[in-house]
Scaffold this motif. Structure first.
Motif, short mmCIF file in Angstrom:
data_model
loop_
_atom_site.label_atom_id
_atom_site.label_comp_id
_atom_site.label_asym_id
_atom_site.label_seq_id
_atom_site.Cartn_x
_atom_site.Cartn_y
_atom_site.Cartn_z
N ILE A 1 0.99 -1.13 0.10
CA ILE A 1 0.11 0.09 0.06
C ILE A 1 0.80 1.32 -0.23
O ILE A 1 1.90 1.42 0.84
N PHE B 1 -6.85 1.39 -5.11
CA PHE B 1 -5.65 0.76 -5.19
C PHE B 1 -5.62 0.29 -6.45
O PHE B 1 -5.42 -1.06 -6.81
N GLN C 1 -6.72 -6.58 -3.83
CA GLN C 1 -7.68 -5.49 -3.76
C GLN C 1 -8.66 -6.04 -2.72
O GLN C 1 -9.06 -5.52 -1.65
#
Length: 205
Positions: free
Chosen positions: A33, A58, A66
């Motif tokens: 992330i 994302f 995801q």
């Protein structure tokens, strides 16, 4: 009119302050992330289904990753909201109490299972609603879930109250009037009625 079906986020409450803390706690555990989620990020995805949220927040991750991350975020989010609640819009319970004496009230939201239950649990508002639905339970779109609520409860003349273009499209799909909650998160170009605050429903109906 015999009933009112409500969206949840941006219509009955704003849970983003609590949710952003819950989500960022999860995201810190994933090195892939790239940045924390902001309150504005969350408000920008309100009303979307989980698959759409994953690709929007994302886009640099594959769909499987995801969905794995979002599932964990959603599970933690429901736990937080069950214990902390969210920000209810002004005079919410007072208005629901009045409306529930005249109309049957429902919730249809694009959320996961457990989210509406968390809203009910913390704020003790389940007493005002007959039924609720979401894609976390059915796998259906918001419009399809509205139709399901209508059929399941034998509703004859409902309206849908929401704050986004997606809400408007869902109401149109279900063939019912749409009330735009202008105080929420979205912008809507075409609606049947509009309210500037939640208690505006008392003037409208």
């Amino acid at each position: 009119m015999d009933s009112i079906i409500f969206d949840l986020d941006g219509t009955l409450w704003d849970s983003s302050d609590v949710v952003v803390i819950a989500w960022n706690g999860v995201l810190k555990r994933y090195k892939e992330i790239k940045k924390e989620i902001t309150k504005e990020d969350l408000q920008g995805i309100m009303g979307l289904q989980v698959k759409e949220i994953g690709s929007k927040l994302f886009p640099y991750l594959d769909e499987v990753t995801q969905q794995k991350i979002l599932k964990e975020c959603c599970d933690v989010e429901c736990h937080f909201l069950s214990n902390q609640g969210g920000m209810l819009y002004g005079k919410l319970e007072e208005v629901l109490k009045v409306l529930s004496k005249k109309y049957k009230l429902f919730i249809v939201s694009n959320c996961q299972s457990g989210y509406i239950e968390a809203f009910y649990k913390y704020h003790k508002l389940h007493r005002y609603f007959i039924d609720f639905e979401n894609p976390g339970r059915t796998g259906l779109s918001k419009g399809e879930n509205i139709k399901l609520i209508i059929e399941r409860n034998n509703i004859k003349n409902p309206v849908y109250v929401g704050d986004t273009e997606g809400d408007q499209k869902a109401a149109r799909f279900a063939g019912i009037p749409f009330v735009f909650a202008k105080y929420g998160f979205g912008e809507v170009s075409n609606f049947d009625y509009a309210i500037n605050s939640f208690d505006g429903l008392l003037e409208l109906f």
